[in-house]
Enzyme design. Sequence first.
Site, mmCIF file in Angstrom:
data_model
loop_
_atom_site.group_PDB
_atom_site.id
_atom_site.type_symbol
_atom_site.label_atom_id
_atom_site.label_comp_id
_atom_site.label_asym_id
_atom_site.label_seq_id
_atom_site.Cartn_x
_atom_site.Cartn_y
_atom_site.Cartn_z
ATOM 1 N N LEU A 8 20.854 76.201 44.622
ATOM 2 C CA LEU A 8 21.535 75.201 43.864
ATOM 3 C C LEU A 8 21.894 73.595 44.720
ATOM 4 O O LEU A 8 22.924 73.165 44.074
ATOM 5 C CB LEU A 8 22.513 75.375 42.847
ATOM 6 C CG LEU A 8 22.198 76.450 41.527
ATOM 7 C CD1 LEU A 8 23.249 76.857 40.728
ATOM 8 C CD2 LEU A 8 21.192 75.360 40.832
ATOM 9 N N ASN A 19 21.307 77.168 32.424
ATOM 10 C CA ASN A 19 20.781 78.066 33.573
ATOM 11 C C ASN A 19 22.164 78.850 33.464
ATOM 12 O O ASN A 19 23.333 78.621 34.144
ATOM 13 C CB ASN A 19 20.731 77.521 34.707
ATOM 14 C CG ASN A 19 20.512 78.495 35.904
ATOM 15 O OD1 ASN A 19 20.359 79.827 35.542
ATOM 16 N ND2 ASN A 19 20.356 78.094 37.071
ATOM 17 N N CYS A 27 23.488 82.112 37.078
ATOM 18 C CA CYS A 27 24.408 81.997 38.186
ATOM 19 C C CYS A 27 25.874 82.716 37.967
ATOM 20 O O CYS A 27 26.395 83.363 37.159
ATOM 21 C CB CYS A 27 25.243 80.417 38.376
ATOM 22 S SG CYS A 27 23.907 79.044 37.728
ATOM 23 N N ILE A 85 11.133 83.344 32.009
ATOM 24 C CA ILE A 85 12.266 84.017 32.610
ATOM 25 C C ILE A 85 12.612 83.131 33.819
ATOM 26 O O ILE A 85 12.010 82.392 34.430
ATOM 27 C CB ILE A 85 11.929 85.401 33.283
ATOM 28 C CG1 ILE A 85 10.490 85.278 34.227
ATOM 29 C CG2 ILE A 85 11.588 86.132 31.954
ATOM 30 C CD1 ILE A 85 10.382 86.654 34.968
ATOM 31 N N THR A 103 14.174 83.731 37.862
ATOM 32 C CA THR A 103 13.825 84.465 38.845
ATOM 33 C C THR A 103 14.213 85.847 38.933
ATOM 34 O O THR A 103 15.511 85.813 38.543
ATOM 35 C CB THR A 103 13.804 83.765 40.175
ATOM 36 O OG1 THR A 103 15.110 83.434 40.412
ATOM 37 C CG2 THR A 103 13.080 82.637 40.422
HETATM 38 C C1 LIG Z 1 12.458 76.802 44.539
HETATM 39 C C2 LIG Z 1 12.643 77.113 43.275
HETATM 40 C C3 LIG Z 1 14.040 76.516 42.805
HETATM 41 C C4 LIG Z 1 14.484 76.878 41.702
HETATM 42 N N1 LIG Z 1 15.756 76.175 41.136
HETATM 43 C C5 LIG Z 1 16.082 76.627 39.557
HETATM 44 C C6 LIG Z 1 17.283 75.756 39.139
HETATM 45 O O1 LIG Z 1 17.716 74.845 39.742
HETATM 46 N N2 LIG Z 1 17.653 76.076 37.807
HETATM 47 C C7 LIG Z 1 16.641 76.985 37.178
HETATM 48 O O2 LIG Z 1 17.289 77.343 35.757
HETATM 49 N N3 LIG Z 1 15.917 77.581 37.665
HETATM 50 C C8 LIG Z 1 15.402 77.376 38.826
HETATM 51 N N4 LIG Z 1 14.278 78.074 39.248
HETATM 52 C C9 LIG Z 1 13.417 78.996 38.430
HETATM 53 C C10 LIG Z 1 12.297 78.255 37.814
HETATM 54 O O3 LIG Z 1 12.598 77.341 36.904
HETATM 55 C C11 LIG Z 1 11.201 79.354 36.945
HETATM 56 O O4 LIG Z 1 12.336 79.790 35.820
HETATM 57 C C12 LIG Z 1 11.097 80.408 37.674
HETATM 58 O O5 LIG Z 1 10.641 80.003 39.080
HETATM 59 C C13 LIG Z 1 9.721 81.261 37.353
HETATM 60 O O6 LIG Z 1 8.735 80.255 36.846
HETATM 61 P P1 LIG Z 1 7.562 80.484 38.173
HETATM 62 O O7 LIG Z 1 7.077 81.693 38.347
HETATM 63 O O8 LIG Z 1 6.301 79.645 37.414
HETATM 64 O O9 LIG Z 1 7.872 79.466 39.148
HETATM 65 C C14 LIG Z 1 13.677 77.768 40.657
HETATM 66 C C15 LIG Z 1 12.453 78.241 41.144
HETATM 67 C C16 LIG Z 1 12.077 77.744 42.599
HETATM 68 C C17 LIG Z 1 10.716 78.786 42.865
#
Ligand SMILES: Cc1cc2nc3c(=O)[nH]c(=O)nc-3n(C[C@H](O)[C@H](O)[C@H](O)COP(=O)(O)O)c2cc1C
Lengths: 273, 273, 306, 306
Positions: D75, D129, D132, D193, D195
């Site tokens: 974050l 989000n 956390c 979702i 991660t």
């Molecule tokens: C490098 C990175 C940083 C992320 N930072 C955040 C974040 O700050 N807040 C959040 O809610 N999700 C964050 N995510 C999660 C993504 O928004 C998303 O939910 C997740 O990656 C699944 O989608 P994808 O497979 O298309 O990446 C982050 C994901 C990645 C890969």
Amino acid sequence: MILKERVVENRIMGHPAQGLYKMVLSGQIAQTAIPGQFIHLQVADSNDPLLRRPLSIAGIDKVKEEVTIYYKVIGKGTELLTRIRENEHVSVLGPLGTGFTIPEQGELLLVAGGIGVFPLLSLIQVIDNEKVRVKLLWGGENKQFMESAGLIDIEKMGVDMEMSTLDGSLGTQGLVTALLESYLDGGRITELKDKGNLKVATCGPKGMLKAVTNICLSHKVPVEVSLEERMACGVGACLGCVCSVKDSEGNLKRKRVCKEGPVLDGKEVVWDE
Amino acid sequence: MILKERVVENRIMGHPAQGLYKMVLSGQIAQTAIPGQFIHLQVADSNDPLLRRPLSIAGIDKVKEEVTIYYKVIGKGTELLTRIRENEHVSVLGPLGTGFTIPEQGELLLVAGGIGVFPLLSLIQVIDNEKVRVKLLWGGENKQFMESAGLIDIEKMGVDMEMSTLDGSLGTQGLVTALLESYLDGGRITELKDKGNLKVATCGPKGMLKAVTNICLSHKVPVEVSLEERMACGVGACLGCVCSVKDSEGNLKRKRVCKEGPVLDGKEVVWDE
Amino acid sequence: MSKVNLKTELAVLKLRNPIITSSGTYGFGEEYAPYCPPSLLGAITVKGITPLPRLGNPVPRLAETPAGLLNSVGLENPGLEEFKKSYLPKLPGLDTEVIVNISGFSIEDYTFLASAFQSDSGIAALEVNISCPNIKHGGMAFGTHPESAQEVIATVRKNTDLPIIAKLSPNVTDIAEMAKAVERGGADIISLINTLLGMSIDIRSQKPVLANKMGGLSGPAVRPIAVRMVYQVYEAVDIPIIGMGGISTWQDAVEFMLAGASAVSIGTANFVNPMAPIDILTGLEEYCQQRGYGSVREIVGLAHQR
Amino acid sequence: MSKVNLKTELAVLKLRNPIITSSGTYGFGEEYAPYCPPSLLGAITVKGITPLPRLGNPVPRLAETPAGLLNSVGLENPGLEEFKKSYLPKLPGLDTEVIVNISGFSIEDYTFLASAFQSDSGIAALEVNISCPNIKHGGMAFGTHPESAQEVIATVRKNTDLPIIAKLSPNVTDIAEMAKAVERGGADIISLINTLLGMSIDIRSQKPVLANKMGGLSGPAVRPIAVRMVYQVYEAVDIPIIGMGGISTWQDAVEFMLAGASAVSIGTANFVNPMAPIDILTGLEEYCQQRGYGSVREIVGLAHQR
Ligand SMILES: Cc1cc2nc3c(=O)[nH]c(=O)nc-3n(C[C@H](O)[C@H](O)[C@H](O)COP(=O)(O)O)c2cc1C
Ligand SMILES: Cc1cc2nc3c(=O)[nH]c(=O)nc-3n(C[C@H](O)[C@H](O)[C@H](O)COP(=O)(O)OP(=O)(O)OC[C@H]3O[C@@H](n4cnc5c(N)ncnc54)[C@H](O)[C@@H]3O)c2cc1C
Ligand SMILES: Cc1cc2nc3c(=O)[nH]c(=O)nc-3n(C[C@H](O)[C@H](O)[C@H](O)COP(=O)(O)OP(=O)(O)OC[C@H]3O[C@@H](n4cnc5c(N)ncnc54)[C@H](O)[C@@H]3O)c2cc1C
Ligand SMILES: Cc1cc2nc3c(=O)[nH]c(=O)nc-3n(C[C@H](O)[C@H](O)[C@H](O)COP(=O)(O)O)c2cc1C
Ligand code: FES
Ligand code: FES
């Protein structure tokens, strides 16, 4: 055994729209393969796609130690297959599964749908033409496939054949099951089958196999079907590829298409569960 | 922009044990690229490996519109890179990131570790030899690398160079930092740097960059370092590739190696956090 | 010639090496015998057995996903009686340790299954699959609540004198809590992970690909989740761990052992490379040898120390 | 020329089309602008904002896994004040709807952040989000317990008049229960979702690859899990869903919409193909057109009907 077979040939056949390829593999598979069996081939050294792909053996040359397969590009795996170059080695499991029964006399009627014609051709190769009469009924979408497959003139090569296409561009218009019905209804056949001398072997899409089986059974003609199912292991270990059968007491059972199949007695297969 | 650049050349260099390759790309990258920038290259059309790979621009030919990169095979991605054939097109983002400052006069000292020599060579290409004196210090494992890289005779090509190897097979035995120290301690340099005329640009493993920076700073010589960090996006969007810096007020900040870097002022980089 | 001691002790379960094959991916041990002699392996785990025979789910049962495989076999198996009659007698012939995986849909099922296997049954251990739905309690899997997981294991404990391996479901909020629960229940060993619940939809037919709609995700795709869980469980309990989930290469096996697994189990990888278990054993041995470990045991949990 | 209506209504949130980019993968909207004009997208979601600036975790923050990516950015963000000063004013210039993602470590954090954004702030919605850790309650993520998830959303609801998107964590036993909880809390929309918690160990150094040991898994590897969860949540709640997790192609987007997502969000795929959002939009439109759908809305949830 996991075999590393050498790719002798891998090329597109005919019209690109058909996406039809031929691949010839040189190695040990040919030694023991029989018509109806399949190989389980690794299309790339990669986690994606993860699994091997099952492909039917469509030609067996024991002298040159070569088997031939024909494949249609439908997704990622078959697309990757096309990229394999001649003289590369591929990882193959096989030959796997059951094959067709090879009749020693009487008449063998082959009923093929689309690309299902190729495995049946390998049956023609091994049959004793002196003792067994062979006839091929083929049904497909259109003429272009048969042209691409190089089978348009197959009758000239001595194969007794009738064809049907959905669009009528080749043979009669309609389904191969219509050819089958009119053939079985014909008088000459009735005579043969009364002698218990007619056998049917069929390969094609599931719906067609079901219809062919029902027609054959209603004519009391024994029929062997070559089934397809999604496969993971290919060797009977994962239970991913089962079909349903009824045993002699009428109980529902599973058979593994990769192990107890892909060629099964049409009589026992339960088509709708 | 996502560019489809054509691979003009992609071949192994020298001894296979070095796993060193050269790739030349023809297209738009060369138009705007400056030494020190990198490209973000898709190694295969696949989910595994998933990400692009960052590679430094090591040669820029604006006339032929070609850039050259050198890469070492260390894992799946670089291995797949070797399979790309000439005349294939690859998907590239770039040029990305910051480049080295190109001095207009005085002396430029290049300090390279291993494969880090290549991006520095592109600096030599663009510098006005009449006005800027260039010297290269290189340190690496052994002679074989330099032979494979085709740089063993680079002095004959007019580049003033000193070398060191860990095994002593080329130049002096030891680290490039020893070469640097003795060079900076030498009288002639002291004179130049007092004039504020000496600048250092360095590229190599992180430990070396840190040592080089410390030596330079203790000699009050400005130094630009080319950092490496694992990257996902390459364009500043994911914050995966940060390094730590101290701003003028001494506050710890993050900079993105792909965006504010890879070339940074050595003075501001916080090496151990 | 190796000087690495491969012997692996998982509590009372002693294996010649730490390579096991996973339930449901290795049939009843015979299917892969032509490719990979079971006698070279630490153990094999047979397909999950239920009290009565099961036909399992309709096909399609398989769907490929990026670096993964969804399956919904639905616990097809011959049932306890037929297993004991037709399969069990052949297992000693494989010349390896055999782990029997048992699955139930009620506490009674587990009681029944556990009672049927004792130390004189010719098998080495019972692996208790607690990922099945508890039919009497709204269908949530036993393995998703610590209480029911503990109860299942305690029941099995009471009814068999064989070593018990509790196989954890990864579809939980807190894997460490589940591990502690089965440890309390009396498990000798923990194996993890079972498959992750997943789904794939065919955009042509607009229907789920699997006839059963959802299925279990396995293969390399799940590995980072499995490694994380092994790492967490290693810190939570004192009993040994069998790690699995996407292990395809010896490097993957080493990764699990560094995370805390005393043995590893190979599932989906067999489908791709039937020699995977042996290739992995060889690579693991070389890794230990090159780094001067006298025993493969020494690398277990090393990632926690640094 | 398309006759497919792409307009997407997520409760009160109206988008020109259903393609969104995901928080943390799209910076503050400017980084990818040269590759993919934000004005062509339904919305972009900016990096998660916390009350105070955060340096985030040390590097390495990234590890590649089979068809997946582990990240532990931790974050990193400029904090609320700096965000409002230096970033917020530029966002309207992107000519797209902007979703601000907020993250907190206590209920107070969420109260503070929510109060800072209202319908006159120049943004379209707040994405909350809840993945956390709740620092005051033993560090378990808010999003892993229905009560705390509901509480966070209710707090945000009370303090802003913007549409609220509750972003669910997949690291739970029962995603439907979590969805119901945030619906009760007053969420207008659910996104999922986030991660999956994962880990990777470097067998050379015998240490976790990520400096932070564990990280979040994203990318194609997680797609079957994400599709399953969208499918389950669609049956559990009455509010619209933004689906995400491994969407790389238009086929993937269609899969999520058939599962029940009214819009889709693209994350990791941007790193591989910065044009992914546009490519996906184009493909989705063609899919609808070829099948005769007048509006993209019509395919939402179709996989449930058959
Ligand atoms: C490098 C990175 C940083 C992320 N930072 C955040 C974040 O700050 N807040 C959040 O809610 N999700 C964050 N995510 C999660 C993504 O928004 C998303 O939910 C997740 O990656 C699944 O989608 P994808 O497979 O298309 O990446 C982050 C994901 C990645 C890969
Ligand atoms: C015993 C056996 C023998 C076969 N012999 C041949 C052959 O000789 N020539 C040939 O061209 N093909 C043959 N097939 C089919 C062939 O295996 C598949 O076409 C191939 O695996 C598809 O791989 P792909 O990666 O290209 O497609 P995927 O990307 O895996 O799939 C593309 C589409 O096809 C569907 N699909 C994939 N596999 C199957 C399947 N087995 N059954 C039903 N739908 C499926 C998928 O759902 C998807 O919609 C055989 C299959 C079996 C089981
Ligand atoms: C700005 C920049 C410029 C670069 N320029 C060049 C160049 O000109 N030539 C060149 O050969 N390489 C260069 N690299 C490094 C190159 O990107 C990596 O070697 C490559 O990405 C490795 O991919 P792989 O799939 O082969 O290895 P992987 O399978 O990804 O990794 C193999 C091993 O290397 C480690 N590793 C991978 N990437 C990195 C990294 N970025 N930092 C530290 N450890 C890593 C992994 O942990 C693993 O142990 C550069 C990197 C950056 C960030
Ligand atoms: C086709 C298939 C069938 C399975 N059947 C069972 C089973 O009956 N009992 C069980 O406990 N686990 C079963 N599993 C789970 C595996 O034993 C293993 O836990 C999981 O696949 C993860 O390991 P992998 O990624 O190496 O396959 C099955 C897995 C697959 C792929
Ligand atoms: S494919 Fe595994 S049993 Fe047939
Ligand atoms: S690699 Fe994404 S910010 Fe640098």
